[in-house]
Scaffold this motif. Structure first.
Motif, PDB file in Angstrom:
ATOM      1  N   HIS A 125     -77.031  51.486  24.865  1.00  0.00           N
ATOM      2  CA  HIS A 125     -76.868  52.340  25.786  1.00  0.00           C
ATOM      3  C   HIS A 125     -78.265  53.200  25.924  1.00  0.00           C
ATOM      4  O   HIS A 125     -78.110  54.380  26.320  1.00  0.00           O
ATOM      5  N   ILE A 126     -79.339  52.614  25.830  1.00  0.00           N
ATOM      6  CA  ILE A 126     -80.581  53.295  26.096  1.00  0.00           C
ATOM      7  C   ILE A 126     -81.258  52.790  27.271  1.00  0.00           C
ATOM      8  O   ILE A 126     -81.418  53.618  28.230  1.00  0.00           O
ATOM      9  N   LEU A 127     -81.503  51.456  27.093  1.00  0.00           N
ATOM     10  CA  LEU A 127     -82.313  50.776  28.416  1.00  0.00           C
ATOM     11  C   LEU A 127     -81.661  50.786  29.491  1.00  0.00           C
ATOM     12  O   LEU A 127     -82.209  50.449  30.644  1.00  0.00           O
ATOM     13  N   PHE A 128     -80.471  50.684  29.358  1.00  0.00           N
ATOM     14  CA  PHE A 128     -79.296  50.609  30.530  1.00  0.00           C
ATOM     15  C   PHE A 128     -78.869  51.851  30.917  1.00  0.00           C
ATOM     16  O   PHE A 128     -77.516  51.928  31.508  1.00  0.00           O
ATOM     17  N   ASN A 129     -79.419  53.105  30.779  1.00  0.00           N
ATOM     18  CA  ASN A 129     -78.870  54.291  30.993  1.00  0.00           C
ATOM     19  C   ASN A 129     -79.912  55.265  31.852  1.00  0.00           C
ATOM     20  O   ASN A 129     -81.037  55.511  31.299  1.00  0.00           O
ATOM     21  N   GLY A 130     -79.774  55.431  33.006  1.00  0.00           N
ATOM     22  CA  GLY A 130     -80.667  56.266  33.966  1.00  0.00           C
ATOM     23  C   GLY A 130     -80.971  57.442  33.306  1.00  0.00           C
ATOM     24  O   GLY A 130     -81.995  57.817  33.715  1.00  0.00           O
ATOM     25  N   MET A 131     -79.962  58.142  32.772  1.00  0.00           N
ATOM     26  CA  MET A 131     -80.145  59.496  32.127  1.00  0.00           C
ATOM     27  C   MET A 131     -81.472  59.248  31.148  1.00  0.00           C
ATOM     28  O   MET A 131     -82.360  60.372  31.265  1.00  0.00           O
ATOM     29  N   THR A 132     -81.564  58.266  30.334  1.00  0.00           N
ATOM     30  CA  THR A 132     -82.488  58.384  29.416  1.00  0.00           C
ATOM     31  C   THR A 132     -83.771  57.673  29.920  1.00  0.00           C
ATOM     32  O   THR A 132     -84.891  58.227  29.740  1.00  0.00           O
ATOM     33  N   THR A 133     -83.579  56.789  30.962  1.00  0.00           N
ATOM     34  CA  THR A 133     -84.706  55.865  31.339  1.00  0.00           C
ATOM     35  C   THR A 133     -85.656  56.610  32.399  1.00  0.00           C
ATOM     36  O   THR A 133     -86.869  56.446  32.483  1.00  0.00           O
ATOM     37  N   ILE A 134     -85.035  57.703  33.151  1.00  0.00           N
ATOM     38  CA  ILE A 134     -85.812  58.420  33.948  1.00  0.00           C
ATOM     39  C   ILE A 134     -86.925  59.334  33.083  1.00  0.00           C
ATOM     40  O   ILE A 134     -88.055  59.351  33.520  1.00  0.00           O
ATOM     41  N   PHE A 135     -86.252  59.930  32.055  1.00  0.00           N
ATOM     42  CA  PHE A 135     -87.295  60.710  31.440  1.00  0.00           C
ATOM     43  C   PHE A 135     -88.145  59.904  30.567  1.00  0.00           C
ATOM     44  O   PHE A 135     -89.409  60.236  30.129  1.00  0.00           O
ATOM     45  N   TRP A 136     -87.716  58.516  30.085  1.00  0.00           N
ATOM     46  CA  TRP A 136     -88.773  57.557  29.490  1.00  0.00           C
ATOM     47  C   TRP A 136     -89.923  57.338  30.330  1.00  0.00           C
ATOM     48  O   TRP A 136     -91.032  57.294  30.029  1.00  0.00           O
ATOM     49  N   GLY A 137     -89.546  57.177  31.658  1.00  0.00           N
ATOM     50  CA  GLY A 137     -90.777  56.742  32.615  1.00  0.00           C
ATOM     51  C   GLY A 137     -91.577  57.923  32.975  1.00  0.00           C
ATOM     52  O   GLY A 137     -92.920  57.949  32.951  1.00  0.00           O
ATOM     53  N   LEU A 138     -90.666  59.179  32.805  1.00  0.00           N
ATOM     54  CA  LEU A 138     -91.826  60.334  32.891  1.00  0.00           C
ATOM     55  C   LEU A 138     -92.704  60.593  31.867  1.00  0.00           C
ATOM     56  O   LEU A 138     -93.961  60.998  31.707  1.00  0.00           O
ATOM     57  N   ALA A 139     -92.234  60.289  30.463  1.00  0.00           N
ATOM     58  CA  ALA A 139     -92.955  60.385  29.349  1.00  0.00           C
ATOM     59  C   ALA A 139     -94.114  59.443  29.430  1.00  0.00           C
ATOM     60  O   ALA A 139     -95.457  59.711  29.110  1.00  0.00           O
ATOM     61  N   VAL A 167     -81.304  47.815  38.026  1.00  0.00           N
ATOM     62  CA  VAL A 167     -82.002  49.105  38.562  1.00  0.00           C
ATOM     63  C   VAL A 167     -82.378  49.867  37.494  1.00  0.00           C
ATOM     64  O   VAL A 167     -83.407  50.525  37.434  1.00  0.00           O
ATOM     65  N   LYS A 168     -81.309  49.886  36.743  1.00  0.00           N
ATOM     66  CA  LYS A 168     -81.435  51.004  35.378  1.00  0.00           C
ATOM     67  C   LYS A 168     -82.527  50.322  34.534  1.00  0.00           C
ATOM     68  O   LYS A 168     -83.324  51.034  34.049  1.00  0.00           O
ATOM     69  N   LEU A 169     -82.621  49.047  34.560  1.00  0.00           N
ATOM     70  CA  LEU A 169     -83.634  48.649  33.531  1.00  0.00           C
ATOM     71  C   LEU A 169     -85.021  48.794  34.082  1.00  0.00           C
ATOM     72  O   LEU A 169     -86.158  49.037  33.465  1.00  0.00           O
ATOM     73  N   ILE A 170     -85.157  48.651  35.257  1.00  0.00           N
ATOM     74  CA  ILE A 170     -86.669  48.879  35.963  1.00  0.00           C
ATOM     75  C   ILE A 170     -86.831  50.363  36.401  1.00  0.00           C
ATOM     76  O   ILE A 170     -88.003  50.784  36.661  1.00  0.00           O
ATOM     77  N   THR A 171     -85.778  51.319  36.217  1.00  0.00           N
ATOM     78  CA  THR A 171     -86.037  52.787  36.271  1.00  0.00           C
ATOM     79  C   THR A 171     -87.242  53.204  35.567  1.00  0.00           C
ATOM     80  O   THR A 171     -88.076  53.874  36.448  1.00  0.00           O
ATOM     81  N   PRO A 172     -87.582  53.164  34.254  1.00  0.00           N
ATOM     82  CA  PRO A 172     -88.889  53.766  33.988  1.00  0.00           C
ATOM     83  C   PRO A 172     -90.111  53.104  34.448  1.00  0.00           C
ATOM     84  O   PRO A 172     -90.953  53.957  34.556  1.00  0.00           O
ATOM     85  N   ILE A 173     -90.172  52.034  34.920  1.00  0.00           N
ATOM     86  CA  ILE A 173     -90.952  51.383  35.680  1.00  0.00           C
ATOM     87  C   ILE A 173     -91.286  51.865  36.808  1.00  0.00           C
ATOM     88  O   ILE A 173     -92.729  52.307  37.327  1.00  0.00           O
ATOM     89  N   ILE A 174     -90.397  52.011  37.771  1.00  0.00           N
ATOM     90  CA  ILE A 174     -90.375  52.996  39.089  1.00  0.00           C
ATOM     91  C   ILE A 174     -91.059  54.471  38.765  1.00  0.00           C
ATOM     92  O   ILE A 174     -91.976  54.843  39.635  1.00  0.00           O
ATOM     93  N   ILE A 175     -90.331  55.194  37.810  1.00  0.00           N
ATOM     94  CA  ILE A 175     -90.907  56.613  37.552  1.00  0.00           C
ATOM     95  C   ILE A 175     -92.463  56.515  37.309  1.00  0.00           C
ATOM     96  O   ILE A 175     -93.044  57.335  37.547  1.00  0.00           O
TER      97      ILE A 175
END
Length: 417
Positions: free
Chosen positions: A386-400, A107-115
């Motif tokens: 600790h970048i691609l497996f961290n929701g704190m970062t990946t949510i903002f990455w998906g937003l970007a 789920v953490k991995l696909i978070t930027p895709i979902i966002i």
């Protein structure tokens, strides 16, 4: 009949606008929720699930939004979720005890895709105004946490140095700093040189305070590259000279403090004992060297689809802390190829959008921002983890990643009105 259709259209617009506001409000304060969760864990002596539950809410709302809208995005999302289910079934053969962990990591991995699939279709809220809010609010949260560490409250990033307040992972926080700094620099460039230089100084100061090599390097690269790419080379060079001259003067003034600081001592130690590779990777290359032969000895199915956390615990060390390698070992080579292909596809779409709407400064700047941030984040994940497996970062990455498309939709919707 026409009036009924118009009334239905107005209600639908109001409903969609409310959903957009709700999702964006959740994303806006997620950094504060992470800090509060860290405070509960650190000072109230219990493991707080607040941050995890909050991210689950964000992702569930986004999933409902994607599936509710239908179209290609919903089919793609269903395919991604179905593939995740196949991976979990495959990982069951390694042991069922850590399947929840495998699910969480996927789920953490696909978070930027979902966002990305949700926010890229937004069109009612002004993305530029929203990003200003995110930059201001998130910067304030990070600064408060750094100040907490300064007065002895909170935790340090590495033993005796680095200030991360109530946040759990310093590298993930550095990833967030990278994304927010890119947005801040993009906004500041339009405000003039003085504002740009001030924002560069502030974010470099925050990166140094947190104390990760990857964070300092990322903000430093952004401070130079963004003005060069967004403006002309000559203008970017002026900015760069101003920034580097100021930092050089500060460095000379505080030379003794800097040279004897813990981060410099750590870098020197790693360099003396293992050369440049160890100084950059901090032993992660040794983790990879130790684990990869075990992985290559697995069956073809395990090589393609990974062994999950249960399988990794049969290795000398569960993770290398190099995100691309950990993706391969946890979810397989095929998953890594799919993931990389999808990210590449998104970046190509952003590049084409930038060329198509080259006359729109907002779309052009946000596209450049998304591409540059993605390249730097992937680089950070490769050397620091600790970048691609961290929701704190990946949510903002998906937003970007979604911002250029959101800006396009907003501009078109505004013209139609």
């Amino acid at each position: 009949m026409v009036k009924k259709f118009q009334d239905h259209s107005v209600l639908l617009t109001i409903s969609e606008k409310k959903i957009e506001k709700f999702i964006l409000s959740l994303i806006l304060i997620q950094l504060a929720i992470d800090a509060i969760s860290g405070f509960f864990s650190l000072y109230l002596n219990f493991t707080s699930s607040l941050s995890l539950l909050y991210k689950i809410v964000i992702l569930l709302v986004c999933l409902i939004y994607i599936l509710g809208r239908g179209g290609m995005a919903s089919y793609l999302m269903l395919a991604i979720l179905s593939y995740g289910l196949i991976l979990l079934i495959t990982n069951l053969f390694q042991g069922a005890s850590l399947i929840p962990t495998d699910f969480s990591e996927y789920v953490k991995l696909i978070t930027p895709i979902i966002i990305f699939l949700s926010v890229s279709s937004f069109k009612y809220i002004d993305p530029k105004r929203y990003i200003v809010k995110v930059v201001l609010f998130s910067s304030l949260v990070i600064l408060i946490n750094i100040c907490m560490s300064l007065i002895g409250i909170g935790t340090s990033s590495y033993g005796s140095y680095g200030m991360k307040g109530f946040f759990y992972a310093a590298n993930a926080l550095s990833g967030v700093i990278c994304i927010i700094a890119a947005w801040a620099f993009t906004i500041a460039i339009e405000k003039g040189r003085a504002v740009y230089v001030l924002s560069c100084f502030l974010f470099l100061l925050m990166a140094v305070a947190i104390g990760t090599k990857s964070g300092i390097l990322a903000v430093g690269l952004l401070s130079f590259l963004l003005p060069v790419i967004l403006r002309k080379i000559s203008t970017g060079s002026v900015y760069y000279l101003m920034i580097t001259s100021g930092l050089l003067l500060i460095s000379l003034y505080y030379y003794d403090i800097i040279i004897n600081s813990a981060i410099i001592e750590r870098l020197v130690y790693f360099y003396d004992t293992g050369g440049l590779t160890r100084a950059i990777l901090s032993d992660r290359n040794e983790f990879m060297d130790a684990l990869f032969p075990y992985f290559l000895g697995l069956s073809p199915i395990d090589l393609l689809f990974g062994v999950g956390y249960s399988g990794l615990y049969h290795f000398p060390k569960p993770l290398t802390e190099l995100d691309p390698i950990d993706i391969i070992m946890m979810f397989g080579i095929f998953t890594m190829l799919l993931y990389a292909s999808f990210l590449f596809f998104i970046l190509i779409k952003i590049f084409r959008l930038k060329r198509k709407f080259s006359n729109s400064i907002n779309i052009r700047n946000l596209s450049t921002n998304a591409i540059l941030v993605s390249i730097i984040l992937i680089g950070m994940s490769t050397i620091a983890g600790h970048i691609l497996f961290n929701g704190m970062t990946t949510i903002f990455w998906g937003l970007a990643l979604s911002l250029p498309f959101w800006q396009k939709n907003y501009s078109i919707n505004k013209r139609v009105k």
